[in-house]
Design an enzyme around this catalytic site. Sequence first.
Site: not given
Ligand code: NAD
Ligand code: UGA
Length: 456
Positions: A9, A11, A39, A87, A158, A218, A222, A273
Amino acid sequence: MIRKILCIGAGYVGGPTMAVIAKHCPDIRVVVADINPERVAAWQSGVPPIYEPGLEETLRASLDRNLHFTADVEGAIAEAEMIFVSVNTPTKTFGEGAGRAADLQYWERTARSILQHARGETIVVEKSTLPVRTAEAMERILRNGGGRSRFEVLSNPEFLAEGTAIADLERPDRVLIGGATTPSGQAAIRELVEVYARWVPRDQILTTNVWSSELSKLAANAFLAQRVSSINSISAICEQTGADVLEVARAIGADRRIGAHFLRAGVGFGGSCFQKDILNLVYLSEHCGLAEVARYWETVVEMNQYQRQRFVRRMIRAMFNTLADKRIAVFGFAFKANTGDTRASPAIQMCRDLLAERARVCVTDPRALDSARRDLADAGPGLSFEPDPYAAARGAHAIALLTDWAEYQDLDYERLYAGMERPAFLFDGRNHLDPEKLYRIGFNVYSIGRPDLTSL
Ligand code: NAD
Ligand code: UGA
């Protein structure tokens, strides 16, 4: 000692996380594999497919040294000693649990692929955010599938936020690792601790059992989202009473027990998320027969939706109860500043609501216009996109600021005002601009949870 890491993954999480691990562990070969060849090609070219401050420099520091990207997921699995699974785990849109439970199809496909192709002893690390007890399911697939390898499954959620991913990965508040209490589980935990300990102080690396780790991720999201909904609920009271939400946030945030972070009122939280993870918690609570707990967390999402709708309703009321044929310049489409990501951005639904009122909507954003075009591809007529904010506001009746991009503070608002229809409205959905200054220019200014400044 681990020498070969694979991340499945590439991403928003997989790419930046592995770039930082590769930077701090030059003796470890880090491979990132993804089924999306475009990608992979972008990462491998040194120009990441996502925008994140500082990412390109970090990527280039290790690219082709000890960091490699590939679309050959199966081949990469066979080589790895430790496999991070990063992923996507979106909300399920079909069948049982639709709209709430996590869609685990990508994740399960990965588990089966690991089972089939891994060789020798392999540590599998859940990096994706997953429902509680997923590691157990992963372990069952891996143990009972008749594969040749021995597996140990860890949870290592993460916590990075988009826009600050590199800083968050370089200096995390904590790293969380959950594993089994068996000797082999503890040994796997130690291996992963040694990777992070290259740059994270050991007292900030927390180890727990697997389920605590999964649930903590989670719960953390939350709690953060709940703070945003809490301050947004207070902003609605402020608008009715003359209190100013910025003053209230400062006053309550000064209490160290409450703390000053995540008290910025606005048009609500977006991003891939927060909503997904809360709904996951709701689903889990229902599954455990805890209806009251499920209901409690559900209200955080409801308040978020209410805040968006409230903002659009306020726009309609302020503009004499009709938006029909009025041009509205939407400043910012990304779900927050410093990212091109628009997943679950409040702007998506808000633009649709404005279009439903038959407004003419012109969207501008410094990084997210391509995504905005995709998100609103079916939104019908009345919609346009414009990279230049001055052109977006030309002939507009109102500006609605929905993302707190720093550059929006530096625009020449006299010039913007000069090109707009009269009376000119500015709706600041992020309390990002100086309302007094805008009012002096001639705008009718509406902020979130603050007194209106209007000459009407
Ligand atoms: P994303 O969609 O940007 O990336 C996921 C990647 O996985 C994609 O590029 C997709 O092509 C690939 N993928 C899917 N199935 C696959 C497979 N079978 N083999 C190989 N590659 C595959 O998602 P993301 O934002 O990086 O989030 C990934 C996870 O991390 C989610 O569970 C999300 O909840 C968590 N997370 C995201 C953030 C964030 O800020 N985006 C922060 C913390 C945790
Ligand atoms: C959030 C968490 O902050 C990360 O710790 C976590 O890893 C991630 O989700 C995840 O699991 O994906 P992110 O969504 O990237 O990160 O960005 P944030 O800075 O948390 O903002 C989330 C949303 O809340 C944005 O739309 C932001 O504008 C809004 N927000 C944030 C507000 O409206 N007010 C605030 O005071 C803070």
